[in-house]
Enzyme design. Structure first.
Site, PDB file in Angstrom:
ATOM      1  CG  ASP A  76      52.315  28.667-116.653  1.00 51.53           C
ATOM      2  OD1 ASP A  76      53.247  28.753-115.841  1.00 51.53           O
ATOM      3  OD2 ASP A  76      51.968  29.603-117.409  1.00 51.53           O
ATOM      4  CE1 TYR A  87      57.211  27.511-123.389  1.00 52.40           C
ATOM      5  CE2 TYR A  87      59.070  29.003-123.678  1.00 52.40           C
ATOM      6  CZ  TYR A  87      58.338  28.135-122.888  1.00 52.40           C
ATOM      7  OH  TYR A  87      58.736  27.884-121.599  1.00 52.40           O
TER       8      TYR A  87
END
Length: 247
Positions: free
Chosen positions: A53, A111
């Protein structure tokens, strides 16, 4: 035709995410494609391992690109990096078997989300941490994380309503904290749109006792986004690693 795998690092602060868009030239993919096209004279189309994003960072994003012939990887990396802005770097470039695809060939991703819990945000890390100046109960967060590990339908942990499949496997969630900093590491097969940030918001709400650890499981069972926590900001999120089968 030859297929190459690239490893890319970037500070996502000033960009509109990885995926190129028609309404902006501030995307990582778009910038890389333009430079590779200039350097090779071939219209390059890259496939990333996934979309990050706007504002999300990466220290281990991978991408694949097909070029018409063999290139000198070290020379091309140097030329690409000379033209890239300082907040994007190609770290590695490898010739791989034709048919390799950065997204479709991936078997796992890692992540990390970084949180600054001190009263005042760290001057030097403020762009790479979420400033959340509250005491966090790490044991409660770890209990909540235990309900999220495994293979589940994560429909309650995504903001995209038209996902073809919301089944994902999380191998591990590791929560550590020291000196006013809390780090959450997620390892899994893959993650849905906003999934890591929603998981993080849920764990933070558990850590501040705004919800119970068991409520994390309730959001799984209900598949209702409203049952999960808030969307943590993009600034604290890093794509650390994309994993592939060694064969």
């Amino acid at each position: 035709m030859r297929t190459y795998k690239l490893t890319v690092a970037y500070d996502g602060t000033g960009y509109q995410g990885w995926q190129k868009q028609t309404n902006t030239d501030r995307t990582i993919q778009g910038i890389l494609e333009n430079i590779i096209t200039e350097e090779t004279g071939y219209s390059a189309e890259m496939n990333g391992s996934g979309r990050t994003d706007a504002g999300v960072h990466a220290s281990g994003q991978t991408a694949s690109v097909v070029l018409p012939g063999r290139v000198d990887e070290e020379t091309l990396i140097r030329r690409i990096n000379e033209k890239l802005p300082a907040d994007i770097r190609v770290l590695d470039m490898l010739l791989v078997k034709n048919g390799f695809h950065a997204r479709k060939s991936a078997v796992g991703k890692v992540y990390e989300y970084h949180i600054d819990t001190r009263e005042r945000p760290d001057v030097f890390r403020r762009r790479y941490c979420y400033h959340f100046p509250e005491h966090l109960d790490l044991e409660a967060m770890r209990e909540a994380a235990s309900y999220l590990i495994g293979t589940h339908e994560f429909a309650g942990y995504t903001d995209k309503k038209d996902e073809k499949s919301t089944k994902r496997t999380i191998y591990d969630i590791i929560i550590s904290g020291q000196g006013g900093r809390v780090d959450i590491r997620y390892e899994g097969t893959g993650f849905l749109y906003h999934m890591v940030r929603i998981l993080t918001g849920t764990l933070l709400e558990v850590g501040t006792h705004r919800r119970t650890p068991r409520s994390a499981e309730a959001a799984l069972k209900s598949k209702d986004r409203r049952e999960a926590g808030f969307l943590a900001p993009a600034c604290g999120l890093f794509l650390k690693e994309v994993r592939y089968d060694k064969n």
